[in-house]
Write a protein that holds these residues in place. Structure first.
Motif, short mmCIF file in Angstrom:
data_model
loop_
_atom_site.label_atom_id
_atom_site.label_comp_id
_atom_site.label_asym_id
_atom_site.label_seq_id
_atom_site.Cartn_x
_atom_site.Cartn_y
_atom_site.Cartn_z
N HIS A 65 0.83 -1.20 0.00
CA HIS A 65 0.00 0.00 0.00
C HIS A 65 0.87 1.25 0.00
O HIS A 65 0.61 2.21 -0.73
CB HIS A 65 -0.92 0.02 1.22
CG HIS A 65 -2.12 -0.86 1.10
ND1 HIS A 65 -3.31 -0.41 0.61
CD2 HIS A 65 -2.29 -2.17 1.41
CE1 HIS A 65 -4.19 -1.41 0.62
NE2 HIS A 65 -3.59 -2.49 1.11
N THR B 264 1.08 4.15 -2.88
CA THR B 264 0.77 5.53 -2.52
C THR B 264 1.94 6.46 -2.84
O THR B 264 1.74 7.57 -3.33
CB THR B 264 0.37 5.62 -1.04
OG1 THR B 264 -0.79 4.80 -0.83
CG2 THR B 264 0.05 7.05 -0.63
N GLN C 151 -3.74 2.53 -3.78
CA GLN C 151 -3.27 3.91 -3.66
C GLN C 151 -4.23 4.72 -2.80
O GLN C 151 -5.44 4.65 -3.00
CB GLN C 151 -3.13 4.56 -5.04
CG GLN C 151 -2.02 3.99 -5.86
CD GLN C 151 -1.86 4.68 -7.19
OE1 GLN C 151 -2.81 5.18 -7.77
NE2 GLN C 151 -0.64 4.70 -7.68
N HIS C 152 -3.67 5.46 -1.86
CA HIS C 152 -4.49 6.24 -0.93
C HIS C 152 -4.10 7.71 -1.03
O HIS C 152 -2.94 8.06 -0.89
CB HIS C 152 -4.30 5.72 0.49
CG HIS C 152 -4.55 4.25 0.61
ND1 HIS C 152 -5.80 3.70 0.51
CD2 HIS C 152 -3.68 3.22 0.74
CE1 HIS C 152 -5.71 2.39 0.62
NE2 HIS C 152 -4.43 2.06 0.76
#
Length: 104
Positions: A50, A54, A82-83
C-alpha cells in the motif's frame, strides 16, 4: 496457491525473485529477515505494498507506469492500493483554485 483475493500473478517472478518463495522460505520469513537486516521497524509486507503504491501516486508517476512497477494489469488495483493523503488532496485543491481564480 492463491489465498483470498490475492491477484493471480502473485507467484510470478520479478527481478529474479519469486514472490511466493525465496530459497525455500516463505515470502513472509524472507520479508521479516530483510527488515531485520536493514535495521528498520517491523512491518507487514501487505502494508508495504500500500505504501509503495501511494508513494508512486505522491511522486506523480503516470498510472500505467505505476501499474507496471507494481505488477498490476487491472486499473481497479490503483483504487485498492493507492491512498490519497489529505495533504496531497489539499495541494491539488489549491492548484485548481489557483487556476480558476488566478489574479493578474
Amino acid at each position: 496457491m492463491r489465498r483470498g483475493n490475492a491477484p493471480s500473478n502473485c507467484g510470478r517472478r520479478a527481478a529474479g525473485f519469486s514472490l511466493n518463495r525465496t530459497a525455500g522460505r516463505s515470502i513472509h520469513d524472507a520479508w521479516k529477515e530483510l527488515l531485520q537486516e536493514a535495521g528498520v521497524r517491523d512491518a507487514r509486507l501487505h502494508d508495504a505494498r500500500h505504501k509503495a503504491a501511494t508513494m508512486l501516486l505522491v511522486l506523480g508517476v503516470p498510472t500505467r507506469a505505476g501499474m507496471e512497477v507494481m505488477g498490476w494489469s487491472q486499473m481497479a488495483m490503483n483504487t485498492r492500493y493507492q491512498h490519497l493523503a489529505p495533504d496531497l488532496a489539499k495541494d491539488i485543491a489549491n492548484q485548481v483554485a489557483g487556476l480558476l481564480w488566478k489574479t493578474n
